[in-house]
Design a protein around this motif. Structure first.
Motif, PDB file in Angstrom:
ATOM      1  N   ARG A 270     -10.954  33.772 -11.708  1.00  0.00           N
ATOM      2  CA  ARG A 270      -9.759  33.354 -12.420  1.00  0.00           C
ATOM      3  C   ARG A 270      -9.497  31.886 -12.060  1.00  0.00           C
ATOM      4  NH1 ARG A 270     -10.897  37.196 -14.810  1.00  0.00           N
ATOM      5  NH2 ARG A 270      -9.763  39.176 -15.032  1.00  0.00           N
ATOM      6  N   THR A 271      -8.567  31.257 -12.736  1.00  0.00           N
ATOM      7  CA  THR A 271      -8.341  29.831 -12.511  1.00  0.00           C
ATOM      8  C   THR A 271      -6.940  29.570 -11.988  1.00  0.00           C
ATOM      9  OG1 THR A 271      -7.687  29.538 -14.826  1.00  0.00           O
ATOM     10  CG2 THR A 271     -10.003  29.117 -14.247  1.00  0.00           C
ATOM     11  N   TYR A 272      -6.806  28.410 -11.364  1.00  0.00           N
ATOM     12  CA  TYR A 272      -5.549  28.002 -10.732  1.00  0.00           C
ATOM     13  C   TYR A 272      -5.468  26.489 -10.826  1.00  0.00           C
ATOM     14  CZ  TYR A 272      -2.745  26.537  -6.631  1.00  0.00           C
ATOM     15  OH  TYR A 272      -1.866  25.921  -5.779  1.00  0.00           O
ATOM     16  N   LYS A 273      -4.355  25.981 -11.291  1.00  0.00           N
ATOM     17  CA  LYS A 273      -4.194  24.533 -11.446  1.00  0.00           C
ATOM     18  C   LYS A 273      -3.075  24.060 -10.525  1.00  0.00           C
ATOM     19  CE  LYS A 273      -4.583  20.994 -14.975  1.00  0.00           C
ATOM     20  NZ  LYS A 273      -4.727  20.748 -16.437  1.00  0.00           N
ATOM     21  N   PRO A 274      -3.434  23.513  -9.370  1.00  0.00           N
ATOM     22  CA  PRO A 274      -2.406  23.075  -8.409  1.00  0.00           C
ATOM     23  C   PRO A 274      -1.858  21.701  -8.769  1.00  0.00           C
ATOM     24  CG  PRO A 274      -4.564  22.607  -7.545  1.00  0.00           C
ATOM     25  CD  PRO A 274      -4.789  23.276  -8.875  1.00  0.00           C
ATOM     26  N   SER A 275      -0.716  21.367  -8.211  1.00  0.00           N
ATOM     27  CA  SER A 275      -0.214  20.000  -8.345  1.00  0.00           C
ATOM     28  C   SER A 275      -1.139  19.070  -7.561  1.00  0.00           C
ATOM     29  CB  SER A 275       1.225  19.893  -7.842  1.00  0.00           C
ATOM     30  OG  SER A 275       1.311  20.250  -6.479  1.00  0.00           O
ATOM     31  N   THR A 276      -1.210  17.829  -7.986  1.00  0.00           N
ATOM     32  CA  THR A 276      -2.227  16.908  -7.464  1.00  0.00           C
ATOM     33  C   THR A 276      -2.030  16.544  -6.003  1.00  0.00           C
ATOM     34  OG1 THR A 276      -0.914  15.054  -8.320  1.00  0.00           O
ATOM     35  CG2 THR A 276      -2.665  15.918  -9.736  1.00  0.00           C
ATOM     36  N   ASP A 277      -0.845  16.774  -5.440  1.00  0.00           N
ATOM     37  CA  ASP A 277      -0.625  16.410  -4.044  1.00  0.00           C
ATOM     38  C   ASP A 277      -1.083  17.505  -3.078  1.00  0.00           C
ATOM     39  OD1 ASP A 277       1.450  18.107  -4.951  1.00  0.00           O
ATOM     40  OD2 ASP A 277       2.736  17.474  -3.299  1.00  0.00           O
ATOM     41  N   LEU A 278      -1.495  18.675  -3.592  1.00  0.00           N
ATOM     42  CA  LEU A 278      -1.861  19.788  -2.733  1.00  0.00           C
ATOM     43  C   LEU A 278      -3.335  19.785  -2.353  1.00  0.00           C
ATOM     44  CD1 LEU A 278       0.114  22.722  -4.414  1.00  0.00           C
ATOM     45  CD2 LEU A 278       0.814  21.258  -2.507  1.00  0.00           C
ATOM     46  N   VAL A 279      -4.173  19.282  -3.244  1.00  0.00           N
ATOM     47  CA  VAL A 279      -5.619  19.326  -3.021  1.00  0.00           C
ATOM     48  C   VAL A 279      -6.218  17.961  -3.315  1.00  0.00           C
ATOM     49  CG1 VAL A 279      -5.756  21.781  -3.601  1.00  0.00           C
ATOM     50  CG2 VAL A 279      -6.129  20.066  -5.382  1.00  0.00           C
ATOM     51  N   ALA A 280      -7.478  17.802  -2.881  1.00  0.00           N
ATOM     52  CA  ALA A 280      -8.223  16.570  -3.140  1.00  0.00           C
ATOM     53  C   ALA A 280      -9.691  16.941  -3.294  1.00  0.00           C
ATOM     54  CB  ALA A 280      -8.036  15.578  -2.001  1.00  0.00           C
ATOM     55  N   PRO A 281     -10.473  16.108  -3.995  1.00  0.00           N
ATOM     56  CA  PRO A 281     -11.914  16.370  -4.060  1.00  0.00           C
ATOM     57  C   PRO A 281     -12.497  16.421  -2.653  1.00  0.00           C
ATOM     58  CG  PRO A 281     -11.303  14.725  -5.688  1.00  0.00           C
ATOM     59  CD  PRO A 281     -10.086  14.952  -4.832  1.00  0.00           C
ATOM     60  N   PHE A 282     -13.418  17.360  -2.455  1.00  0.00           N
ATOM     61  CA  PHE A 282     -14.059  17.570  -1.154  1.00  0.00           C
ATOM     62  C   PHE A 282     -15.326  16.733  -1.074  1.00  0.00           C
ATOM     63  CE2 PHE A 282     -17.223  19.992   1.344  1.00  0.00           C
ATOM     64  CZ  PHE A 282     -16.560  20.096   2.550  1.00  0.00           C
ATOM     65  N   PRO A 283     -15.504  15.958   0.019  1.00  0.00           N
ATOM     66  CA  PRO A 283     -14.609  15.776   1.168  1.00  0.00           C
ATOM     67  C   PRO A 283     -13.640  14.618   0.953  1.00  0.00           C
ATOM     68  CG  PRO A 283     -16.672  14.652   1.595  1.00  0.00           C
ATOM     69  CD  PRO A 283     -16.817  15.289   0.238  1.00  0.00           C
TER      70      PRO A 283
END
Length: 446
Positions: A270-283
């Motif tokens: 399934r998919t989940y779209k977080p707000s941009t301040d919660l995640v970042a491209p790894f690493p």
């Protein structure tokens, strides 16, 4: 005053004295907690945005990280963890022979322990299928959610000791790859292996994966959570779980993948779209500024042995910290001390240890390890090494020859002389007295 009254008075006085001593041990004013700023930004160098290493090199570390992370899907045994079935069975048997205690400090009945052990009798090969964690979950030593303690004092929190859940091994993050090796007899628990640990997890917390799922999950781009304790749910709104900082999930642009249980216990995406301040491209680029932001997510977090109550212990903290930057660490402090380049300090005089740390340790990238504990070096403050660590407390002598703790109980910045102002502590009980290893997980900057 009669002899009887004298005796009662003396006993009462001794009781109050010991009570005061115990209370002072558990709430001792540790000077470092006020002397050292309890915010990571205070340790930020002038060149805050200068990378620790080139991003191209960092991506090489991240590729190795993902290889280790997905290892349970590529290996049908435990050799990648330097484990065998025999080692695991031997450990489980040793646990079954121990005496544990209930929350009221009473011995846990041997018959009840035998029943737990029988339910979790490990026999590998009965399942041996790749799976995935559907949400955050506890990894237990035995197939039970019941909390048991290693001693009566621990059960009661006496002497300032941690009320340690002796059956808590670690925790899973949502979306974490694993291998299911065995079911408990009641089918409520599964014995699993991840990239770092083995143990029992509630069966409802995992799902099985097929080859198509593995390929899609493994070969996508990935994102990492840079905020702590984020409640996540798929677009249909359920089920929800908690993502700790350092949680890694596949992504398609700004959309993340989440695993859900489908038919026959199989995982579907399934998919989940977080707000941009919660995640970042790894690493995340490994700069001092990003390091400080990461540390401050955990500053002040209560201590949680093995991940108890959703909190971190010392090695979970360092592991999640380095995960943000794509640097793989094992789960336990002793194993973390072996990663990358190392400098052994166990047999080095204390003054020389201090000199080596000041001369060789690199802020935000060096681990300082002692038996059972690990710390992250932040730099120099007030002419002393400053370290960030999640620590329960400092050993102090107690009445009757017992050793208790002056409690810190949280992630904090201290010196290596934490608790030196306490007069009633055992000899050679300071952090600096027990340091065994400096380790440099980012070995090419050593």
């Amino acid at each position: 005053m009669t002899r009887k009254k004298n005796t009662v008075f003396l006993c009462l006085s001794l009781f109050l004295l010991q009570l005061a001593f115990c209370l002072s041990a558990s709430a001792a004013p540790l000077a470092d907690l006020s002397r050292f700023p309890q915010r990571a930004s205070a340790y930020l160098p002038e060149k805050a945005d200068e990378p620790v290493m080139p991003y191209e090199n960092q991506k090489i570390y991240a590729e190795e990280y993902l290889k280790n992370y997905h290892a349970p899907w590529q290996n049908e045994d435990l050799s990648y963890l330097d484990l065998t079935e025999e080692k695991v069975v031997s450990f489980q048997k040793s646990v079954g022979r121990k005496q544990f205690f209930t929350a009221d400090g009473k011995p846990f009945p041997k018959g009840n322990m035998s029943a737990l052990f029988s339910n979790g009798d490990v026999a590998f090969g009965t399942v041996n299928q790749p799976g995935i964690a559907l949400s955050d979950a506890d990894v237990r030593v035995l197939p039970t959610a019941r909390i048991l303690y290693p001693s009566e004092a621990s059960a009661k929190g006496a002497l300032g000791l941690l009320r340690q859940d002796a059956l808590e091994n670690s925790t899973l993050k949502p979306g974490e790859p694993l291998r299911v090796l065995h079911y408990s007899k009641d089918s409520a628990w599964v014995f699993i292996a991840t990239g770092t640990v083995v143990g029992w997890v509630q069966a409802a917390k995992i799902a099985f994966v097929d080859a198509d799922f593995v390929d899609r999950w493994t070969y996508s781009d990935h994102a990492v959570f840079v905020k702590d304790n984020v409640r996540i749910a798929s677009e249909n709104g359920r089920p929800a779980s908690v993502a700790k900082m350092g949680t890694i999930l596949p992504r398609d642009g700004n959309t993340l993948y989440l695993p859900h249980r489908g038919e026959m216990g199989r995982a579907v995406i399934r998919t989940y779209k977080p707000s941009t301040d919660l995640v970042a491209p790894f690493p995340v680029p490994f700069t001092p500024r990003n390091a400080v932001r990461t540390i401050d997510q955990m500053m002040g977090e209560p201590y949680g042995w093995g991940g108890s109550m959703g909190y971190r212990d010392c090695s979970a903290m360092t592991r999640d910290y380095f995960s943000v930057f794509g640097i793989w660490l094992p789960r336990n402090s002793g194993d973390q001390a072996k990663v990358g380049a190392t400098i052994p300090l166990k047999n080095v005089p204390v003054d020389e240890r201090l000199r080596v740390i000041l001369d060789r340790a690199v802020p935000f990238t060096t681990l300082i390890q002692m038996p059972g504990h690990v710390m992250l070096y932040l730099g120099v403050f007030d002419a002393e090494p400053a370290v960030f660590h999640n620590v329960w407390g400092v050993r102090v002598n107690m009445p009757g020859g017992k050793v208790g703790r002056a409690v810190v109980g949280r992630a904090a910045v201290t010196s290596l002389y934490l608790g030196s102002e306490i007069g009633n502590r055992p000899k050679a009980s300071l952090l600096i007295d027990n340091i065994a290893t400096l380790s440099f997980p980012v070995a090419n900057i050593w």
